[in-house]
Design an enzyme around this catalytic site. Structure first.
Site, mmCIF file in Angstrom:
data_model
loop_
_atom_site.group_PDB
_atom_site.id
_atom_site.type_symbol
_atom_site.label_atom_id
_atom_site.label_comp_id
_atom_site.label_asym_id
_atom_site.label_seq_id
_atom_site.Cartn_x
_atom_site.Cartn_y
_atom_site.Cartn_z
ATOM 1 N N ARG A 123 23.321 -19.854 -2.836
ATOM 2 C CA ARG A 123 23.182 -19.974 -4.239
ATOM 3 C C ARG A 123 23.795 -19.122 -4.881
ATOM 4 O O ARG A 123 24.389 -19.247 -6.147
ATOM 5 C CB ARG A 123 21.683 -20.167 -4.489
ATOM 6 C CG ARG A 123 21.009 -21.655 -4.143
ATOM 7 C CD ARG A 123 19.670 -21.482 -3.961
ATOM 8 N NE ARG A 123 18.760 -21.255 -5.264
ATOM 9 C CZ ARG A 123 17.869 -20.581 -5.336
ATOM 10 N NH1 ARG A 123 17.157 -20.281 -4.342
ATOM 11 N NH2 ARG A 123 16.959 -20.450 -6.298
ATOM 12 N N LYS A 149 15.366 -15.683 -15.328
ATOM 13 C CA LYS A 149 15.717 -16.523 -16.555
ATOM 14 C C LYS A 149 14.653 -17.231 -16.759
ATOM 15 O O LYS A 149 14.135 -17.273 -17.755
ATOM 16 C CB LYS A 149 16.811 -17.692 -15.960
ATOM 17 C CG LYS A 149 18.228 -17.091 -15.928
ATOM 18 C CD LYS A 149 19.024 -18.245 -15.867
ATOM 19 C CE LYS A 149 18.975 -19.136 -14.763
ATOM 20 N NZ LYS A 149 19.210 -18.705 -13.297
ATOM 21 N N ARG A 167 8.509 -15.138 -4.497
ATOM 22 C CA ARG A 167 8.465 -15.877 -5.903
ATOM 23 C C ARG A 167 7.651 -17.123 -5.456
ATOM 24 O O ARG A 167 7.887 -17.844 -4.531
ATOM 25 C CB ARG A 167 9.875 -16.449 -6.089
ATOM 26 C CG ARG A 167 9.825 -17.392 -7.296
ATOM 27 C CD ARG A 167 11.252 -17.187 -8.232
ATOM 28 N NE ARG A 167 12.177 -18.035 -7.727
ATOM 29 C CZ ARG A 167 13.198 -18.351 -8.207
ATOM 30 N NH1 ARG A 167 13.606 -17.893 -9.406
ATOM 31 N NH2 ARG A 167 14.279 -19.147 -7.877
HETATM 32 P P1 AMP Z 1 17.002 -23.743 -10.657
HETATM 33 O O1 AMP Z 1 15.852 -23.731 -10.937
HETATM 34 O O2 AMP Z 1 17.940 -23.379 -11.974
HETATM 35 O O3 AMP Z 1 17.367 -22.439 -9.565
HETATM 36 O O4 AMP Z 1 17.615 -24.955 -9.962
HETATM 37 C C1 AMP Z 1 17.274 -25.439 -9.009
HETATM 38 C C2 AMP Z 1 18.426 -26.421 -8.402
HETATM 39 O O5 AMP Z 1 18.627 -27.298 -9.232
HETATM 40 C C3 AMP Z 1 19.811 -25.987 -8.259
HETATM 41 O O6 AMP Z 1 20.161 -25.201 -6.926
HETATM 42 C C4 AMP Z 1 20.728 -27.161 -8.120
HETATM 43 O O7 AMP Z 1 20.444 -27.694 -7.009
HETATM 44 C C5 AMP Z 1 19.878 -27.995 -9.230
HETATM 45 N N1 AMP Z 1 20.385 -27.742 -10.731
HETATM 46 C C6 AMP Z 1 19.785 -27.065 -11.839
HETATM 47 N N2 AMP Z 1 20.477 -27.099 -12.736
HETATM 48 C C7 AMP Z 1 21.502 -27.599 -12.550
HETATM 49 C C8 AMP Z 1 22.742 -27.720 -13.266
HETATM 50 N N3 AMP Z 1 23.078 -27.505 -14.357
HETATM 51 N N4 AMP Z 1 24.006 -28.381 -12.708
HETATM 52 C C9 AMP Z 1 23.938 -28.898 -11.324
HETATM 53 N N5 AMP Z 1 22.634 -28.761 -10.511
HETATM 54 C C10 AMP Z 1 21.589 -28.126 -11.302
#
Ligand code: AMP
Length: 217
Positions: free
Chosen positions: A174, A14, A128
């Site tokens: 996750r 993404k 990563r």
């Molecule tokens: P990502 O970088 O998108 O993988 O997000 C890393 C972490 O940030 C996730 O595992 C959540 O802990 C938090 N996070 C990111 N976006 C959201 C969201 N829309 N709602 C809740 N937690 C989020």
């Protein structure tokens, strides 16, 4: 350009795809994970709480993320479209986002789902690394994503870092959270006829070609 929501399991690409779209269409890439990682460095109770949740793959509250998003998409640079990477993450966020769009007079746009095999995504996690400064994402397990100089960002020269939540154990949690909480969004948006699927198993160039084709249709 239409607003774009990217939906995919963690490590499906993404962030990489959003960065390519930002460059090609000159619209902002809004990564809620990046915004939260910035906030997690604040020396406050909120900063520490966010840091704990990110490191353990736990979602932050819907209220917090919805407020963050409202503030971000209300900025002027979002008037000609934007790419959402990491939001919405569950149906409650999608419903709140729908209301927010109405209030702000904005369009939903389209939803691109990057499909990926669980094992391929898990194998990407190990390699990563990303730039804490410009947020560029690299992967030492992929030829097309390896930085030119080991451990250094090609774009801005900053030292690359590994995310604390990019380990096998947290990844599996996750991934399960994605299946349970986020993947129902595909149905939610399918009902509105705005979902397009791309195959993310073959790397960033292949994913990007498919996305550009959809946007050009
Ligand atoms: P990502 O970088 O998108 O993988 O997000 C890393 C972490 O940030 C996730 O595992 C959540 O802990 C938090 N996070 C990111 N976006 C959201 C969201 N829309 N709602 C809740 N937690 C989020």
């Amino acid at each position: 350009m239409k607003n774009i929501i990217l939906i995919a399991a963690p490590a499906a690409g993404k962030g990489t795809e959003a960065a390519l779209l930002k460059k090609e269409y000159n619209i902002p890439h809004i990564s809620t994970g990046d915004i939260l990682r910035e906030k997690s460095m604040e020396d406050s109770e909120m900063g520490r709480d966010i840091n704990y949740k990110i490191n353990n793959g736990i979602f932050v509250s819907d209220e917090l993320i919805i407020n963050i998003l409202r503030e971000r998409i209300s900025k002027k640079d979002c008037n000609n479209g934007y790419i959402l990477d990491g939001f919405p993450r569950n149906v409650a966020q999608a419903e709140a986002y729908q209301k927010m769009l109405e209030e702000l007079g904005k369009e939903l746009g389209l939803v691109i789902v990057i499909d990926i095999d669980k094992n391929i995504a898990a194998s990407r996690i190990a390699g990563r690394i990303s730039c804490p400064n410009c947020k560029e994402v690299y992967n030492t397990n992929s030829k097309e994503l390896t930085p030119i100089k080991e451990g250094i960002c090609d774009k801005c020269g900053e030292k690359l870092v590994k995310r604390a939540d990019d380990n096998e154990e947290t990844y599996l949690d996750r991934y399960d959270t994605y299946i349970e909480k986020t993947s129902p969004l595909i149905d939610f948006y399918d009902k509105q006829g705005v979902v397009y699927h791309v195959d993310g198993n073959n790397g960033k160039d292949s994913t990007h070609r498919q996305v550009v084709k959809i946007l050009g249709e």
